[in-house]
Design a protein around this motif. Structure first.
Motif, PDB file in Angstrom:
ATOM      1  N   ARG A  81      26.980  14.311  60.287  1.00 34.04           N
ATOM      2  CA  ARG A  81      27.474  12.966  60.057  1.00 34.04           C
ATOM      3  C   ARG A  81      28.991  12.949  60.177  1.00 34.04           C
ATOM      4  N   GLY A  84      31.485  10.397  58.819  1.00 39.43           N
ATOM      5  CA  GLY A  84      31.584   9.197  58.007  1.00 39.43           C
ATOM      6  C   GLY A  84      30.215   8.553  57.864  1.00 39.43           C
ATOM      7  N   GLU A  85      30.119   7.285  58.257  1.00 38.58           N
ATOM      8  CA  GLU A  85      28.835   6.581  58.160  1.00 38.58           C
ATOM      9  C   GLU A  85      27.975   6.786  59.395  1.00 38.58           C
ATOM     10  N   ARG A  86      28.510   7.400  60.414  1.00 34.03           N
ATOM     11  CA  ARG A  86      27.767   7.588  61.660  1.00 34.03           C
ATOM     12  C   ARG A  86      27.039   8.933  61.650  1.00 34.03           C
ATOM     13  N   THR A  87      25.748   8.896  61.967  1.00 31.60           N
ATOM     14  CA  THR A  87      24.938  10.119  62.066  1.00 31.60           C
ATOM     15  C   THR A  87      24.779  10.476  63.532  1.00 31.60           C
ATOM     16  N   ASP A 120      20.371  14.026  63.596  1.00 30.64           N
ATOM     17  CA  ASP A 120      19.586  13.595  62.436  1.00 30.64           C
ATOM     18  C   ASP A 120      18.345  14.456  62.249  1.00 30.64           C
TER      19      ASP A 120
END
Length: 314
Positions: A10, A12-15, A18
């Motif tokens: 990840r 920040g908020e971006r993956t 996964d």
């Protein structure tokens, strides 16, 4: 062998990656495919210890990359072929790499000959063409005679002769029992080179299978039938999850029934068939079908097609 265990990355908020798990076995060429932004480069960087996973683990030949005492002998990689000092010659670039783990000058000369750079080995890398830079990157990956080879877009910039050369080289490396993982956007080349595929989209695993099974999964049962009695045969071909279309006079395209079943139905009703051919999608068609919901950006149709509908918009 390469192993990814629940790899997640990840920013920040971006993956970017996964919960990705897969195994790349030795002895075959494995293609690593995915649309732009799928997470391929991030995954390869985690395999090589260049990026630390947020969670999960990457293992090459039983250890993390950093745990190997002589990593160049374990894993040879090319992620960015042009990441070299442009003022150095090809020979001195490879010599500097070799010096980091005690690789001999003899081996440097061997890989220069292997990749076909002997005539330009003493020239500065800054003047190399894209194809020559790719060959140099591959030479660096093979310098330590590694058990595992990871290459990102190795055929970029190569002419047809060079593409054939890298195809045969990868197959030779795999035949020697090495683990070979290759990322590429050239589906036609992957179809000729790889036996196994790992396909990801938006950081998640889409497929981990053979090339043949991947294509079959996308294509389904599609059979081309040619007969003078299309209307009669069309009426006999019924069943759940199947469809029949007529792309041209005298031809039916049947989805959801095997060619054997169609042939039996035709024979039972005395219908003569001029053609009964199972249709196989190309790797490119299969890739587009199975990744169409995983592309990072897909422009509106009206940005691609002109007002006439038959060309690119100006």
């Amino acid at each position: 062998m390469i192993e990814a265990h629940s790899l997640t990355k990840r920013y920040g908020e971006r993956t970017a990656v996964d919960d990705l798990s897969f195994v790349v076995p030795p002895g075959i060429v494995t293609g690593f495919l995915g649309p732009n932004g799928a997470g391929k480069s991030t995954t390869m960087r985690m395999l090589l210890g260049l990026d630390a996973p947020t969670s999960g683990r990457a293992v090459v030949n039983g250890n993390s990359y950093a745990a190997h005492r002589a990593p160049l002998h374990e894993v040879g990689a090319m992620l960015e072929a042009r990441s070299v000092h442009t003022g150095r010659s090809a020979y001195h670039h490879l010599l500097a790499l070799a010096a980091t783990t005690g690789i001999s000058k003899r081996r440097v000369n061997e890989v220069i000959d292997l990749v076909g750079l002997r005539a330009v080995a003493k020239k500065r890398v800054g003047g190399f063409s894209l194809g020559m830079g790719q060959r140099l990157g591959i030479a660096g990956a093979l310098l330590g005679d590694p058990a595992t080879v990871i290459l990102d877009e190795p055929v970029n910039g190569l002419d047809p002769e060079g593409i054939l050369w890298i195809r045969n080289l990868l197959k030779k490396l795999a035949a020697e029992g090495r683990t070979v993982l290759v990322s590429s956007h050239l589906m036609s080349e992957m179809a000729l080179t790889a036996e196994h595929l790992i396909v990801i989209g938006r950081g998640r695993l889409i497929a981990d299978t053979s090339v043949a099974d991947f294509i079959a999964r996308a294509a389904g049962d599609v059979v081309r039938v040619r007969t003078d009695e299309t209307e009669q045969l069309h009426g006999l071909l019924t069943g759940p999850d199947m469809s029949v279309t007529s792309p041209e006079p005298g031809v039916l395209q049947v989805t959801g029934l095997s060619s054997e079943r169609i042939g039996r139905i035709a024979a039972e009703h005395g219908i003569a068939l001029a053609e009964l051919t199972p249709q196989q999608a190309s790797l490119e068609e299969a890739f587009m079908e199975l990744t169409r919901h995983a592309v990072e950006y897909q422009p509106p149709v009206d940005q691609l097609v002109g007002a006439s509908g038959d060309g690119l918009a100006a």
